[in-house]
Enzyme design. Structure first.
Site, mmCIF file in Angstrom:
data_model
loop_
_atom_site.group_PDB
_atom_site.id
_atom_site.type_symbol
_atom_site.label_atom_id
_atom_site.label_comp_id
_atom_site.label_asym_id
_atom_site.label_seq_id
_atom_site.Cartn_x
_atom_site.Cartn_y
_atom_site.Cartn_z
ATOM 1 N N HIS A 113 -64.489 -12.561 47.891
ATOM 2 C CA HIS A 113 -65.767 -12.892 48.536
ATOM 3 C C HIS A 113 -66.099 -11.954 49.699
ATOM 4 O O HIS A 113 -66.950 -12.274 50.527
ATOM 5 C CB HIS A 113 -65.777 -14.353 49.001
ATOM 6 C CG HIS A 113 -65.849 -15.342 47.862
ATOM 7 N ND1 HIS A 113 -65.558 -16.676 47.991
ATOM 8 C CD2 HIS A 113 -66.187 -15.168 46.554
ATOM 9 C CE1 HIS A 113 -65.711 -17.279 46.816
ATOM 10 N NE2 HIS A 113 -66.088 -16.379 45.935
ATOM 11 N N ALA A 225 -50.421 -25.954 53.866
ATOM 12 C CA ALA A 225 -49.916 -24.602 53.632
ATOM 13 C C ALA A 225 -48.796 -24.244 54.606
ATOM 14 O O ALA A 225 -47.746 -23.724 54.201
ATOM 15 C CB ALA A 225 -51.066 -23.607 53.756
HETATM 16 P P1 OAD Z 1 -63.182 -25.649 50.543
HETATM 17 O O1 OAD Z 1 -63.628 -26.011 51.905
HETATM 18 O O2 OAD Z 1 -64.077 -25.986 49.410
HETATM 19 O O3 OAD Z 1 -61.773 -26.329 50.223
HETATM 20 C C1 OAD Z 1 -60.697 -26.248 51.107
HETATM 21 C C2 OAD Z 1 -59.471 -26.883 50.449
HETATM 22 O O4 OAD Z 1 -58.388 -26.740 51.338
HETATM 23 C C3 OAD Z 1 -59.607 -28.367 50.141
HETATM 24 O O5 OAD Z 1 -59.171 -28.621 48.814
HETATM 25 C C4 OAD Z 1 -58.657 -29.034 51.148
HETATM 26 O O6 OAD Z 1 -58.049 -30.208 50.635
HETATM 27 C C5 OAD Z 1 -57.628 -27.938 51.366
HETATM 28 N N1 OAD Z 1 -56.929 -27.977 52.660
HETATM 29 C C6 OAD Z 1 -57.343 -28.477 53.850
HETATM 30 N N2 OAD Z 1 -56.423 -28.288 54.803
HETATM 31 C C7 OAD Z 1 -55.382 -27.639 54.215
HETATM 32 C C8 OAD Z 1 -54.120 -27.156 54.672
HETATM 33 N N3 OAD Z 1 -53.762 -27.288 55.949
HETATM 34 N N4 OAD Z 1 -53.308 -26.547 53.785
HETATM 35 C C9 OAD Z 1 -53.672 -26.398 52.488
HETATM 36 N N5 OAD Z 1 -54.850 -26.845 52.001
HETATM 37 C C10 OAD Z 1 -55.694 -27.454 52.840
HETATM 38 O O7 OAD Z 1 -62.820 -24.086 50.571
HETATM 39 P P2 OAD Z 1 -62.719 -23.034 49.368
HETATM 40 O O8 OAD Z 1 -62.151 -23.665 48.147
HETATM 41 O O9 OAD Z 1 -62.052 -21.826 49.914
HETATM 42 O O10 OAD Z 1 -67.622 -19.059 49.425
HETATM 43 O O11 OAD Z 1 -64.240 -22.722 49.140
HETATM 44 C C11 OAD Z 1 -64.605 -21.776 48.190
HETATM 45 C C12 OAD Z 1 -65.792 -20.990 48.646
HETATM 46 O O12 OAD Z 1 -66.849 -21.869 49.034
HETATM 47 C C13 OAD Z 1 -65.583 -20.144 49.891
HETATM 48 O O13 OAD Z 1 -64.950 -18.917 49.637
HETATM 49 C C14 OAD Z 1 -66.977 -19.919 50.368
HETATM 50 C C15 OAD Z 1 -67.464 -21.344 50.255
HETATM 51 O O14 OAD Z 1 -68.791 -21.521 50.219
HETATM 52 C C16 OAD Z 1 -68.569 -18.205 49.807
HETATM 53 O O15 OAD Z 1 -68.890 -18.099 50.960
HETATM 54 C C17 OAD Z 1 -69.160 -17.428 48.680
#
Ligand code: OAD
Length: 234
Positions: A113, A225
């Protein structure tokens, strides 16, 4: 965490010839950077889908930049956590734009991204690094007079073909794919783990919550993590 499962995974990871790590916002949560879809993820009540689009930028570049400026300042103050450090020796495919994997010492980071520290001119397309946490003027402008935008991929935009190709190759070549801190709802990044599994990788999810991927993976570890990765990899 189940100690038997941890020990099995530790052994698998020790003997694996190739490990790749696919990360999302959750890996940086313990560095103090809010995830997109979790608590603290909203900025001035906007959802990311309302700001991270070419349409939002065309309509109101100042507001979009104010959001990025807020995030740049947060990230600049943050430090990589034990999770980033534990996976630093592996190939990383990340949806994150924060650069924390590189700051943890990772040498091979595929940023699907883009990067929040890059800026690109919407007029002449010139792309440069600008690592100042806060920019003096919002929206910033290029030397050519055009508007500068963040060097990230927005909703509705295609990913760089070259970068995507590298990401696919990296996950599919892995014997073990660790999927850390992603809700796995944003495509095409969400398709990388199923792709790796089809190519024969053992897929291990590390996330405190269940996700769209949990039913499809070989191992699902409920934990954060910074807690789980050092335990699995030390
Ligand atoms: P999300 O905010 O959708 O998801 C974050 C994930 O991290 C969730 O499943 C949480 O349960 C998990 N989580 C929270 N705290 C954590 C921890 N301490 N250790 C491990 N996991 C934890 O974020 P992404 O999946 O990265 O895109 O979102 C995908 C994309 O949506 C991003 O790259 C961005 C966003 O819009 C763009 O900007 C194009």
């Amino acid at each position: 965490m189940n100690p038997d499962k941890t020990e099995t995974l530790r052994k698998l990871l020790r003997s694996a010839r190739s490990v790749c790590v696919l990360t999302g916002a959750g890996i940086s949560a313990e560095s103090g950077i809010p995830t997109f879809r979790g608590p603290g993820g909203l900025w001035r009540d906007f959802r990311p889908e309302e700001l991270a689009t070419p349409q939002a930028f065309a309509k109101d570049p100042k507001t979009v930049w104010e959001w990025y400026d807020w995030r740049r300042q947060l990230i600049a103050k943050a430090e990589p956590n034990a999770g980033h450090l534990a996976v630093a020796k592996f190939t990383i495919v990340t949806q994150n734009v924060d650069g924390l994997h590189q700051r943890a010492g990772s040498r091979n980071v595929i940023e699907v991204h883009g990067s929040i520290w890059k800026v690109r001119c919407v007029q002449c397309n010139a792309e440069t690094m600008d690592e100042r946490p806060s920019l003096p003027e919002l929206p910033p402008r290029c030397e050519c007079g055009g508007l500068l935008r963040p060097g990230v991929v927005w909703f509705g935009e295609g990913l760089s073909m070259r970068v995507w190709d590298n990401a696919e190759k990296a996950v599919c070549a892995s014997e073990i794919l660790l999927v850390v801190g992603t809700s796995a709802v944003v495509h095409p990044a969400a398709s990388l783990a199923p792709m790796a599994k089809l190519s024969g990788a053992t897929v291990v999810e590390i996330n405190p919550d269940e996700t769209a991927l949990s039913d499809e993976v070989d191992y699902s570890i409920r934990g954060t993590a910074a807690q789980v990765l050092p335990l699995l990899l030390e």
